[in-house]
Design an enzyme around this catalytic site. Structure first.
Site, PDB file in Angstrom:
ATOM      1  N   ASP A   7      20.664  95.572  19.543  1.00  0.00           N
ATOM      2  CA  ASP A   7      19.082  95.289  19.929  1.00  0.00           C
ATOM      3  C   ASP A   7      18.952  95.492  19.066  1.00  0.00           C
ATOM      4  O   ASP A   7      18.485  95.893  17.757  1.00  0.00           O
ATOM      5  CB  ASP A   7      19.416  96.132  21.165  1.00  0.00           C
ATOM      6  CG  ASP A   7      17.973  96.299  22.118  1.00  0.00           C
ATOM      7  OD1 ASP A   7      17.806  94.549  22.547  1.00  0.00           O
ATOM      8  OD2 ASP A   7      17.187  96.406  22.002  1.00  0.00           O
ATOM      9  N   LEU A   8      17.493  95.029  19.388  1.00  0.00           N
ATOM     10  CA  LEU A   8      16.493  94.728  19.022  1.00  0.00           C
ATOM     11  C   LEU A   8      14.802  95.821  18.630  1.00  0.00           C
ATOM     12  O   LEU A   8      14.809  96.796  18.127  1.00  0.00           O
ATOM     13  CB  LEU A   8      15.696  93.272  17.776  1.00  0.00           C
ATOM     14  CG  LEU A   8      14.040  92.965  17.347  1.00  0.00           C
ATOM     15  CD1 LEU A   8      14.845  93.583  16.259  1.00  0.00           C
ATOM     16  CD2 LEU A   8      14.084  91.997  17.536  1.00  0.00           C
ATOM     17  N   ASP A   9      14.143  95.128  19.731  1.00  0.00           N
ATOM     18  CA  ASP A   9      13.050  95.590  20.387  1.00  0.00           C
ATOM     19  C   ASP A   9      13.537  97.610  20.727  1.00  0.00           C
ATOM     20  O   ASP A   9      14.687  97.470  21.816  1.00  0.00           O
ATOM     21  CB  ASP A   9      12.619  95.279  21.540  1.00  0.00           C
ATOM     22  CG  ASP A   9      11.890  93.532  20.737  1.00  0.00           C
ATOM     23  OD1 ASP A   9      10.949  94.200  19.936  1.00  0.00           O
ATOM     24  OD2 ASP A   9      12.326  92.536  21.308  1.00  0.00           O
ATOM     25  N   THR A  15       9.309  97.486  18.984  1.00  0.00           N
ATOM     26  CA  THR A  15       8.129  97.258  19.133  1.00  0.00           C
ATOM     27  C   THR A  15       7.920  97.209  20.575  1.00  0.00           C
ATOM     28  O   THR A  15       6.699  96.594  20.999  1.00  0.00           O
ATOM     29  CB  THR A  15       9.020  95.675  19.072  1.00  0.00           C
ATOM     30  OG1 THR A  15       9.936  96.224  19.153  1.00  0.00           O
ATOM     31  CG2 THR A  15       8.734  94.921  17.590  1.00  0.00           C
ATOM     32  N   LYS A  43      12.151  96.722  29.670  1.00  0.00           N
ATOM     33  CA  LYS A  43      13.043  97.525  27.877  1.00  0.00           C
ATOM     34  C   LYS A  43      14.460  96.165  28.526  1.00  0.00           C
ATOM     35  O   LYS A  43      14.827  96.909  29.116  1.00  0.00           O
ATOM     36  CB  LYS A  43      13.231  98.677  28.191  1.00  0.00           C
ATOM     37  CG  LYS A  43      12.010  99.821  27.710  1.00  0.00           C
ATOM     38  CD  LYS A  43      12.162 100.924  26.765  1.00  0.00           C
ATOM     39  CE  LYS A  43      11.267 101.661  26.738  1.00  0.00           C
ATOM     40  NZ  LYS A  43      11.357 103.077  26.082  1.00  0.00           N
ATOM     41  N   VAL A  45      14.596  93.500  29.105  1.00  0.00           N
ATOM     42  CA  VAL A  45      14.019  92.549  30.305  1.00  0.00           C
ATOM     43  C   VAL A  45      13.598  91.203  30.096  1.00  0.00           C
ATOM     44  O   VAL A  45      12.763  91.345  29.331  1.00  0.00           O
ATOM     45  CB  VAL A  45      13.556  93.170  31.377  1.00  0.00           C
ATOM     46  CG1 VAL A  45      12.869  91.569  32.447  1.00  0.00           C
ATOM     47  CG2 VAL A  45      13.887  94.219  32.343  1.00  0.00           C
ATOM     48  N   ARG A  47      11.023  88.407  29.174  1.00  0.00           N
ATOM     49  CA  ARG A  47       9.719  87.880  29.622  1.00  0.00           C
ATOM     50  C   ARG A  47       9.577  87.030  30.507  1.00  0.00           C
ATOM     51  O   ARG A  47       8.833  87.234  31.416  1.00  0.00           O
ATOM     52  CB  ARG A  47       9.177  86.915  28.156  1.00  0.00           C
ATOM     53  CG  ARG A  47       7.820  86.398  27.684  1.00  0.00           C
ATOM     54  CD  ARG A  47       7.045  85.302  26.980  1.00  0.00           C
ATOM     55  NE  ARG A  47       8.444  85.984  25.598  1.00  0.00           N
ATOM     56  CZ  ARG A  47       8.160  84.693  25.047  1.00  0.00           C
ATOM     57  NH1 ARG A  47       7.456  83.757  24.823  1.00  0.00           N
ATOM     58  NH2 ARG A  47       9.239  85.069  23.491  1.00  0.00           N
ATOM     59  N   SER A 112      19.537  90.503  20.744  1.00  0.00           N
ATOM     60  CA  SER A 112      18.650  90.562  21.391  1.00  0.00           C
ATOM     61  C   SER A 112      18.180  89.828  22.538  1.00  0.00           C
ATOM     62  O   SER A 112      18.543  88.310  22.625  1.00  0.00           O
ATOM     63  CB  SER A 112      16.887  91.003  20.591  1.00  0.00           C
ATOM     64  OG  SER A 112      16.415  90.501  20.544  1.00  0.00           O
ATOM     65  N   ALA A 113      17.196  90.302  23.586  1.00  0.00           N
ATOM     66  CA  ALA A 113      16.486  89.104  24.819  1.00  0.00           C
ATOM     67  C   ALA A 113      14.890  88.420  24.293  1.00  0.00           C
ATOM     68  O   ALA A 113      15.310  87.451  24.754  1.00  0.00           O
ATOM     69  CB  ALA A 113      16.416  89.969  25.611  1.00  0.00           C
ATOM     70  N   SER A 114      14.538  88.804  23.277  1.00  0.00           N
ATOM     71  CA  SER A 114      13.264  88.601  22.746  1.00  0.00           C
ATOM     72  C   SER A 114      13.725  87.262  21.788  1.00  0.00           C
ATOM     73  O   SER A 114      14.981  86.930  21.006  1.00  0.00           O
ATOM     74  CB  SER A 114      13.375  89.344  21.555  1.00  0.00           C
ATOM     75  OG  SER A 114      11.991  88.815  21.138  1.00  0.00           O
ATOM     76  N   LYS A 115      12.840  86.279  22.404  1.00  0.00           N
ATOM     77  CA  LYS A 115      12.941  85.340  21.951  1.00  0.00           C
ATOM     78  C   LYS A 115      11.678  85.286  20.243  1.00  0.00           C
ATOM     79  O   LYS A 115      11.676  83.792  19.504  1.00  0.00           O
ATOM     80  CB  LYS A 115      11.521  83.956  22.527  1.00  0.00           C
ATOM     81  CG  LYS A 115      12.472  83.487  23.732  1.00  0.00           C
ATOM     82  CD  LYS A 115      12.180  82.460  24.483  1.00  0.00           C
ATOM     83  CE  LYS A 115      13.038  82.042  25.858  1.00  0.00           C
ATOM     84  NZ  LYS A 115      12.922  81.676  26.809  1.00  0.00           N
ATOM     85  N   LYS A 143      20.845  90.305  30.436  1.00  0.00           N
ATOM     86  CA  LYS A 143      20.978  91.825  30.220  1.00  0.00           C
ATOM     87  C   LYS A 143      20.701  92.389  31.584  1.00  0.00           C
ATOM     88  O   LYS A 143      19.303  92.495  32.122  1.00  0.00           O
ATOM     89  CB  LYS A 143      20.576  93.376  28.781  1.00  0.00           C
ATOM     90  CG  LYS A 143      20.867  92.385  27.556  1.00  0.00           C
ATOM     91  CD  LYS A 143      19.855  93.374  26.737  1.00  0.00           C
ATOM     92  CE  LYS A 143      20.594  92.654  25.476  1.00  0.00           C
ATOM     93  NZ  LYS A 143      19.639  93.272  24.202  1.00  0.00           N
ATOM     94  N   GLU A 167      22.079 100.271  22.061  1.00  0.00           N
ATOM     95  CA  GLU A 167      20.877  99.615  23.137  1.00  0.00           C
ATOM     96  C   GLU A 167      20.148 101.075  23.413  1.00  0.00           C
ATOM     97  O   GLU A 167      20.809 102.856  23.115  1.00  0.00           O
ATOM     98  CB  GLU A 167      21.400  99.031  24.167  1.00  0.00           C
ATOM     99  CG  GLU A 167      21.553  97.791  24.108  1.00  0.00           C
ATOM    100  CD  GLU A 167      20.452  97.730  24.360  1.00  0.00           C
ATOM    101  OE1 GLU A 167      19.205  97.665  24.908  1.00  0.00           O
ATOM    102  OE2 GLU A 167      20.415  96.374  24.778  1.00  0.00           O
ATOM    103  N   ASP A 168      18.430 100.708  23.545  1.00  0.00           N
ATOM    104  CA  ASP A 168      17.027 101.889  24.113  1.00  0.00           C
ATOM    105  C   ASP A 168      17.400 101.719  25.915  1.00  0.00           C
ATOM    106  O   ASP A 168      16.894 102.330  26.176  1.00  0.00           O
ATOM    107  CB  ASP A 168      16.757 101.618  23.439  1.00  0.00           C
ATOM    108  CG  ASP A 168      16.022 100.021  23.902  1.00  0.00           C
ATOM    109  OD1 ASP A 168      15.999  98.560  23.296  1.00  0.00           O
ATOM    110  OD2 ASP A 168      14.524 100.175  23.765  1.00  0.00           O
TER     111      ASP A 168
HETATM  112  C1  BG6 Z   1      13.351  93.099  24.554  1.00  0.00           C
HETATM  113  C2  BG6 Z   1      12.639  93.825  24.958  1.00  0.00           C
HETATM  114  O1  BG6 Z   1      14.518  93.100  23.832  1.00  0.00           O
HETATM  115  O2  BG6 Z   1      12.882  91.412  24.650  1.00  0.00           O
HETATM  116  C3  BG6 Z   1      11.224  93.466  26.042  1.00  0.00           C
HETATM  117  O3  BG6 Z   1      12.703  95.137  24.848  1.00  0.00           O
HETATM  118  C4  BG6 Z   1      11.282  92.094  25.834  1.00  0.00           C
HETATM  119  O4  BG6 Z   1      10.169  93.918  26.873  1.00  0.00           O
HETATM  120  C5  BG6 Z   1      12.274  90.887  25.700  1.00  0.00           C
HETATM  121  O5  BG6 Z   1      10.571  91.392  26.985  1.00  0.00           O
HETATM  122  C6  BG6 Z   1      11.651  89.457  25.182  1.00  0.00           C
HETATM  123  O6  BG6 Z   1      11.302  89.753  23.991  1.00  0.00           O
HETATM  124  P1  BG6 Z   1       9.700  88.552  23.989  1.00  0.00           P
HETATM  125  O7  BG6 Z   1       9.890  89.057  22.424  1.00  0.00           O
HETATM  126  O8  BG6 Z   1      11.254  87.078  24.322  1.00  0.00           O
HETATM  127  O9  BG6 Z   1       9.365  87.889  24.978  1.00  0.00           O
HETATM  128 MG    MG Z   2      15.500  97.068  23.264  1.00  0.00          MG
END
Ligand code: BG6
Ligand code: MG
Length: 221
Positions: A7-9, A15, A43, A45, A47, A112-115, A143, A167-168
């Protein structure tokens, strides 16, 4: 050969504090209280789901247009906060573990869930370690759905049972378990009690333990 999915964040970079600051500012602006405890529930979850939760906590109803505008506002604020991020913000011993896995010819993926994942990995100079990057732009089910990790396993061509996930987030551990992967929690053992193993951070993880993950037969001995 095994697959190691990070996982990233909160696992590679801290972050979570920036996500918290950006969400808090936005929530307070629309008259919603936002605590650190609530942030914990965001966490891992996505955006869109994070904003839905915040609106639910504040019992706010807004139009679709306003919703999109708030998502953009939060992300712009977040991007501002991470603009100057560099390799100094990589969490302790992450680079050591990545180097070790790479030296041992293991497959490494990001799940990762992050964009914003690709941009962040580039900022902290860790992109070259990754054989595959699956992020929020490529998944339809967030997730705790296992989609992100199953996609990562497919891309690195490793069976899910031979993959390990770091994973955190509770949702991330649940996703790893649902994918039939070994789940390793990074953080608080009480919060991450569903994980197969939990470490406070990578400084607590010995190379012997990683060797056992690489060669699972010895884990049972
Ligand atoms: C996850 C974070 O990795 O990515 C969440 O733990 C965050 O806090 C999610 O909402 C989406 O990230 P982003 O960067 O696309 O807004
Ligand atoms: Mg994370």
């Amino acid at each position: 050969m095994n697959g190691f999915i990070f996982d990233l964040d909160g696992v590679i970079v801290d972050t979570a504090k920036y996500h918290y600051q950006a969400w808090k500012q936005l929530a307070n602006k629309i008259g919603v209280e936002f605590s650190l405890e609530q942030n914990e529930q965001l966490k891992g979850v996505s955006r869109v789901d994070s904003l839905k939760k915040i609106l639910h906590w504040g019992q706010k109803t807004i139009s679709g247009e306003e919703f999109m505008a708030l998502m953009t506002e939060k992300n712009d604020q977040y991007l501002g906060l991470i603009e100057t991020m560099n390799e100094d913000e990589v969490l302790p011993d992450v680079s050591k573990v990545l180097n070790y896995l790479s030296k041992k010819h293991q497959k490494i993926a990001l799940g990762s869930a992050s964009k914003n994942a690709v941009g962040i990995l580039n900022k902290v100079n860790l992109t070259p370690f990754f054989d595959a990057i699956i992020d929020g732009n490529q998944v339809t089910h967030a997730k705790p759905d296992p989609e992100v990790f199953l996609n990562a396993a497919k891309q690195i061509n490793i069976q899910p049972e031979q993959c390990v996930v770091f994973e955190d987030a509770v949702a991330g551990i649940q996703a790893a378990n649902a994918a039939n992967m070994v789940s390793i929690g990074i953080g608080d053992a009480h919060v991450l009690h569903e994980a197969d193993y939990v470490f406070k951070d990578f400084t607590e993880m010995s190379l012997e333990f990683i060797d056992k993950l690489i060669n699972p037969k010895t884990v049972c001995n």
